[in-house]
Design a protein around this motif. Structure first.
Motif, PDB file in Angstrom:
ATOM      1  N   VAL A   6      15.540  43.964  -0.712  1.00 34.92           N
ATOM      2  CA  VAL A   6      16.457  42.990  -0.082  1.00 34.92           C
ATOM      3  C   VAL A   6      15.333  41.862   0.234  1.00 34.92           C
ATOM      4  O   VAL A   6      14.202  42.062   0.578  1.00 34.92           O
ATOM      5  CB  VAL A   6      16.727  43.490   1.346  1.00 34.92           C
ATOM      6  N   ILE A   7      15.731  40.743  -0.255  1.00 36.65           N
ATOM      7  CA  ILE A   7      15.090  39.417   0.168  1.00 36.65           C
ATOM      8  C   ILE A   7      15.768  38.607   1.060  1.00 36.65           C
ATOM      9  O   ILE A   7      17.146  38.351   0.951  1.00 36.65           O
ATOM     10  CB  ILE A   7      14.746  38.585  -1.083  1.00 36.65           C
ATOM     11  N   VAL A   8      15.116  38.262   1.954  1.00 37.20           N
ATOM     12  CA  VAL A   8      15.587  37.157   3.142  1.00 37.20           C
ATOM     13  C   VAL A   8      15.095  35.930   2.828  1.00 37.20           C
ATOM     14  O   VAL A   8      13.662  35.718   2.686  1.00 37.20           O
ATOM     15  CB  VAL A   8      15.603  37.688   4.458  1.00 37.20           C
ATOM     16  N   ILE A 176       4.703  29.287  -9.887  1.00 40.15           N
ATOM     17  CA  ILE A 176       6.185  29.470  -9.696  1.00 40.15           C
ATOM     18  C   ILE A 176       6.061  31.181  -9.692  1.00 40.15           C
ATOM     19  O   ILE A 176       5.352  31.774 -10.411  1.00 40.15           O
ATOM     20  CB  ILE A 176       6.812  29.203 -11.155  1.00 40.15           C
ATOM     21  N   GLU A 177       6.892  31.530  -8.940  1.00 39.56           N
ATOM     22  CA  GLU A 177       7.003  33.059  -8.802  1.00 39.56           C
ATOM     23  C   GLU A 177       8.492  33.546  -9.112  1.00 39.56           C
ATOM     24  O   GLU A 177       9.367  33.013  -8.570  1.00 39.56           O
ATOM     25  CB  GLU A 177       6.768  33.475  -7.308  1.00 39.56           C
ATOM     26  N   ILE A 178       8.588  34.687  -9.714  1.00 44.12           N
ATOM     27  CA  ILE A 178       9.970  35.114  -9.765  1.00 44.12           C
ATOM     28  C   ILE A 178      10.312  36.343  -8.849  1.00 44.12           C
ATOM     29  O   ILE A 178       9.191  37.128  -9.040  1.00 44.12           O
ATOM     30  CB  ILE A 178      10.278  35.435 -11.415  1.00 44.12           C
ATOM     31  N   PHE A 179      11.274  36.601  -8.340  1.00 45.87           N
ATOM     32  CA  PHE A 179      11.625  37.742  -7.796  1.00 45.87           C
ATOM     33  C   PHE A 179      12.898  38.523  -8.084  1.00 45.87           C
ATOM     34  O   PHE A 179      13.799  37.693  -8.377  1.00 45.87           O
ATOM     35  CB  PHE A 179      11.818  37.358  -6.091  1.00 45.87           C
ATOM     36  N   GLN A 180      12.737  39.657  -7.984  1.00 45.76           N
ATOM     37  CA  GLN A 180      13.806  40.495  -8.448  1.00 45.76           C
ATOM     38  C   GLN A 180      14.247  41.305  -7.244  1.00 45.76           C
ATOM     39  O   GLN A 180      13.484  41.906  -6.528  1.00 45.76           O
ATOM     40  CB  GLN A 180      13.496  41.404  -9.500  1.00 45.76           C
ATOM     41  N   THR A 181      15.514  41.459  -7.015  1.00 46.63           N
ATOM     42  CA  THR A 181      16.088  42.234  -5.881  1.00 46.63           C
ATOM     43  C   THR A 181      17.353  42.492  -6.121  1.00 46.63           C
ATOM     44  O   THR A 181      18.118  42.118  -7.106  1.00 46.63           O
ATOM     45  CB  THR A 181      16.060  41.055  -4.686  1.00 46.63           C
ATOM     46  N   ARG A 182      17.919  43.240  -5.022  1.00 45.67           N
ATOM     47  CA  ARG A 182      19.279  43.681  -5.347  1.00 45.67           C
ATOM     48  C   ARG A 182      20.340  42.974  -4.302  1.00 45.67           C
ATOM     49  O   ARG A 182      21.424  42.878  -4.528  1.00 45.67           O
ATOM     50  CB  ARG A 182      19.479  45.231  -4.723  1.00 45.67           C
ATOM     51  N   ALA A 183      19.675  42.445  -3.250  1.00 45.65           N
ATOM     52  CA  ALA A 183      20.491  41.710  -2.397  1.00 45.65           C
ATOM     53  C   ALA A 183      19.674  40.604  -1.849  1.00 45.65           C
ATOM     54  O   ALA A 183      18.656  40.916  -1.374  1.00 45.65           O
ATOM     55  CB  ALA A 183      21.152  42.654  -1.449  1.00 45.65           C
TER      56      ALA A 183
END
Lengths: 570, 312
Positions: A6-8, A176-183
């Motif tokens: 989860v990313i907020v 630049i940063e890439i984030f992978q998340t489910r929600a």
């Protein structure tokens, strides 16, 4: 590429509460924030946080006040959740360490606030938001939450309509940063800088709303913009409603307590929309001070009260208006403060319709909470003290919702290179323009002024259409905007261009909502349609992106549980 | 009102050394230094980087050195500092490395904050509802809770200039907020860790943090509060506490400070002899050594009575 369940996005109160809840449920959660979390604008909330924790109060009374305050546009099921769960959240905050002011028994003390039939605003002097924000930050240190600070999220990534991650620019380094998340939980706060002037901080640029809109979510009741009755003329800075809660008067130029004529029962403590309108009418009737102000009089409250419960106000008035509030009344005027509208969510923060019926457009896997979201508990007008409660209750619920959802799905895939290239080419394009071109700040000021001219305390068709046309014209000029700074480190010049892009989407949706609603309700007071019209307009207005990328207006019913609309007087 | 700004500029990616740049801005009445810098950044020179958000002294972003003193740019009115000179100098905060222009790396600031255990640690069963505590006990903490973590105090701290390990005024003010919270269950443990080297006894009471703090937290006073708390809870076995006790005893019984005895007391025997020997020899050569045989004043008994009446 970084990975978290989860990313907020957003480090204010709603975001922190969502992250705390998600982490407590055992999820791998991270927070991304454009500014260091304690710099968030939640800190600027001064007066207090409402909940029926006092003897003799009930959550039903709080709910009714909120429904009435919303001018019946709030969804009553959501308002019930807010008011029923609120007291437990207040107690939880106290146990985490919030130093609420106390009564003689050592319990949490409460002060009067606008639009409330009972005294139910818990407070810490006039710095309630700052204290709660800092205590929440302390809790995140305690739990060891992963925080990516000073990262500007530029895009939400999706696969087949489902959230898969996001793209962020690390401000100090320009990486630049890439984030992978489910929600993802969006909690990026309000839209303040879309207006000029505003009580909101410079970082409050509504990015989250635009990100969600571009990802397919619906923006709802965007025309419902709150102008706070007491802001400073010099710089638009907020003077808390707590001042009136503690007994301050509003006076016109002839020294009359004019609120007696507009709200005979509640007077200065009527709802904010009512008070802001009354002030504007006094100004229009020629009873103004300093051109477009009226006076806030604290003199009779006495030094002891002001210096213990309204210390910040004393300082702000002294510093930015040269006024000693103990000795003379303070000129104030209504100023942009808050947006009741926002990303349409259900009571668990989901931006999409979980029933699968597609009643509104959303983005699966995307949640929202706080001022960014519209649950909707504030409807046409928010009561003072309800926004902090909104952040902790629905921050918590959306954090929980996001974890439950994340556990029910696998990872959606992210094309890391494409995502990086996307932002890189966007930046390259901006850098390629001649340095002496149009400044983002120039357009930003034009937009803000146009918004405040046409979509403020009173509105009419002509003014709103003019504003909308101005916004669209500014949008056309966006490709001309250039930067002086083409470096990588802490490039706020670049940031201002990226932000403006998002702000214009938000401004346009506010304008579209405003011209659509042909009645007066809550903060949307139309001179050409002065009455509320429940028959035709007791409904939400949503703006979402159509298939061809254009903004499109739709409608949603208001959820009623037990309160039928009646005339609204204070 | 036309205002001249002289601003520190440094982009480590392109510049060998820092430089300064001069700007002139036109500001309204009640114009602030922040508004001046925003005018520069928005219209004249977008390469200037700084942090800022709320414009009302509550977010803590825009702390910087203005005319040499650390202040919040948003809270510093041009009219307030006009008398300090025609041109206003603006520099990044001290005691922290520069990232670019007026933006500093605050990692060490946050790291120190973390080491004081900056969160409530309650003990025992949870109360049914809120904790019942007096308003006074909470408002005592409000002074420290006023801290917006802007870093101004750390920027101007003279101890940190020479000793990077010092926890510093901001972290210690935060420490006070928990040590003095009646709801916390680890007060003693906290105080024990704060009396360690780099803690409360390393403050030299120079008062710079009190002057710099834009929110009247008065960090040094919070440090002094904790010294009292530490001694009262029996934590007297630190150099600082022994120094205070030795000082007070000497004056109480002789009306005058016995510097030799104080050194013995503070550093312990025989360590004081080794540690202070070079210092003593220097003072001897300058003929500034205190008398080896301590003689009190003739009215020492009256001083003792004052101490006794005060109950110390």
């Amino acid at each position: 590429m970084r990975q978290h369940d989860v990313i907020v996005i957003g480090g204010g109160l709603a975001g922190m509460r969502a992250a705390q809840q998600a982490q407590a449920m055992g999820a791998d959660v991270a927070m991304i924030s454009k500014i260091f979390p304690t710099r968030s604008h939640s800190a600027a909330a001064q007066g207090g946080i409402n909940a029926a924790v006092g003897v003799g109060d009930s959550w039903e009374d709080h709910a009714y006040d909120t429904v009435k305050g919303s001018d019946y546009l709030g969804d009553q099921d959501a308002i019930e959740v807010l008011c029923e769960e609120g007291p437990a959240d207040i107690i939880a905050l106290e146990r985490m360490g919030v130093i609420f002011n106390r009564n003689g028994e050592g319990q949490i003390d409460m002060r009067a606030f606008g639009g409330a039939t009972n005294v139910r605003t818990c407070y810490v002097a006039d710095q309630t938001g700052q204290v709660i924000l800092h205590v929440m930050w302390e809790q995140l240190l305690k739990s060891g939450l992963t925080v990516y600070s000073e990262r500007f999220v530029t895009e939400l990534l999706q696969e087949d309509g489902r959230i898969s991650g996001c793209v962020a620019l690390e401000i100090p380094t320009g990486r630049i940063e890439i984030f992978q998340t489910r929600a993802i939980v969006l909690a990026t706060g309000g839209i303040g800088q879309v207006y000029y002037p505003t009580t909101n901080g410079l970082a409050v640029t509504g990015d989250g709303l635009a990100l969600a809109y571009r990802a397919g979510a619906s923006l709802m009741d965007m025309e419902m913009i709150q102008h706070h009755p007491t802001t400073l003329k010099a710089n638009g800075v907020l003077i808390t409603e707590g001042a009136r809660g503690e007994g301050a008067y509003l006076l016109n130029s002839v020294g009359e307590r004019f609120m007696e004529n507009y709200a005979p029962n509640m007077k200065e403590l009527a709802s904010r929309d009512v008070v802001s309108r009354a002030e504007t009418m006094e100004v229009r009737a020629g009873r103004a001070v300093d051109g477009d102000c009226v006076l806030l009089d604290l003199r009779h409250l006495g030094r002891d009260l002001v210096m213990t419960k309204l210390t910040q106000i004393f300082e702000l008035a002294r510093d930015y208006a040269g006024t000693n509030v103990l000795e003379e009344p303070l000129p104030i005027r209504p100023g942009h403060h808050y947006i009741m509208g926002g990303i349409k969510t259900d009571v668990d923060g989901r931006t999409w319709d979980p029933s699968g019926q597609g009643r509104w457009k959303g983005a699966e896997g995307l949640f929202a909470a706080g001022e960014t979201a519209n649950v909707s508990v504030h409807g046409g007008n928010r009561l003072g003290g309800n926004s902090l409660l909104d952040t902790v209750v629905f921050g918590r619920r959306s954090g929980a919702g996001a974890v439950e959802y994340a556990r029910s799905v696998g990872w959606a895939s992210v094309n890391e290179n494409a995502a990086i290239n996307g932002l890189e080419s966007r930046i390259k394009d901006i850098f390629s323009r001649p340095s002496d071109g149009l400044r983002a700040a120039t357009l930003r000021r034009q937009m803000g002024t146009a918004m405040n001219d046409g979509i403020a305390v009173f509105r009419n068709e002509e003014g709103m259409q003019k504003t909308l046309a101005t916004i669209r014209a500014i949008k056309e000029r966006l490709p001309e905007v250039s930067v002086h700074n083409k470096g990588r480190l802490f490039n706020t010049d670049l940031l201002s261009v990226l932000e403006l892009d998002y702000m214009l989407d938000v401004a346009e949706s506010v304008g579209m909502g405003a011209v659509t609603r042909k009645e007066s309700r809550g903060a949307h007071a139309r001179e050409d349609f002065p009455d509320r019209n429940d028959e035709d307009w007791l409904k939400h207005i949503v703006v979402a992106r159509s298939e061809d990328g254009q903004a499109e207006v739709g409608f949603l019913p208001v959820t009623m549980t037990k309160w039928e609309p009646i005339a609204r007087t204070y | 009102m036309s205002t001249k700004l002289d601003v520190y500029r440094f982009d480590p990616e392109t510049d060998q050394d820092p430089s300064r740049k001069q700007y002139e801005v036109d500001l309204p009445e009640y114009g602030t230094v922040l508004e001046g810098l925003l005018e520069v950044r928005d219209a004249q020179d977008g390469t200037l980087s700084m942090r800022c958000s709320c414009r009302s002294a509550i977010c803590g972003s825009c702390s910087m050195k203005i005319n040499g003193q650390s202040r919040l740019a948003c809270k510093t009115l041009i009219s307030q500092i006009e008398h300090e000179g025609e041109t206003i100098t603006v520099d990044p905060m001290g005691n922290m490395p520069v990232i670019k222009d007026l933006v500093v790396d605050m990692d060490s600031f946050w790291d120190k904050m973390k080491t004081v255990g900056p969160y409530l640690k309650p003990e025992g069963p949870e109360p049914e509802r809120e904790n019942l505590v007096s308003n006074d006990s909470m408002m005592r903490l409000a002074v420290a809770m006023n801290c917006i973590m802007c870093g101004a105090c750390v920027s101007d701290c003279t101890v940190l200039e020479v000793d990077k390990s010092f926890l510093g005024p901001a972290a210690l003010a935060k420490a006070f907020r928990f040590a003095a919270d009646p709801r916390d269950g680890h007060t003693e443990e906290r105080l024990k860790s704060y009396v360690e080297p780099s803690g409360i006894w390393d403050c030299t009471r120079c008062n710079m943090c009190v002057q710099a703090c834009p929110k009247d937290v008065e960090p040094m006073e919070r440090i002094m509060d904790m010294r009292v708390m530490a001694i009262e809870s029996g934590l007297t076995d630190s150099r600082g506490a022994r120094h205070v006790e030795g000082f007070s005893n000497s004056v109480k019984h002789s009306g005058l400070l016995d510097e030799f005895a104080l050194a013995r007391k503070t550093f312990g025997f025989p360590k004081w002899g080794f540690e202070l020997a070079p210092f003593g020899i220097r003072r001897l050569l300058r003929r500034r050594l205190p008398p080896i045989i301590h003689k009190g004043i003739s009215t020492a008994k009256r001083v003792t009575r004052i101490f006794e009446r005060l109950g110390v």
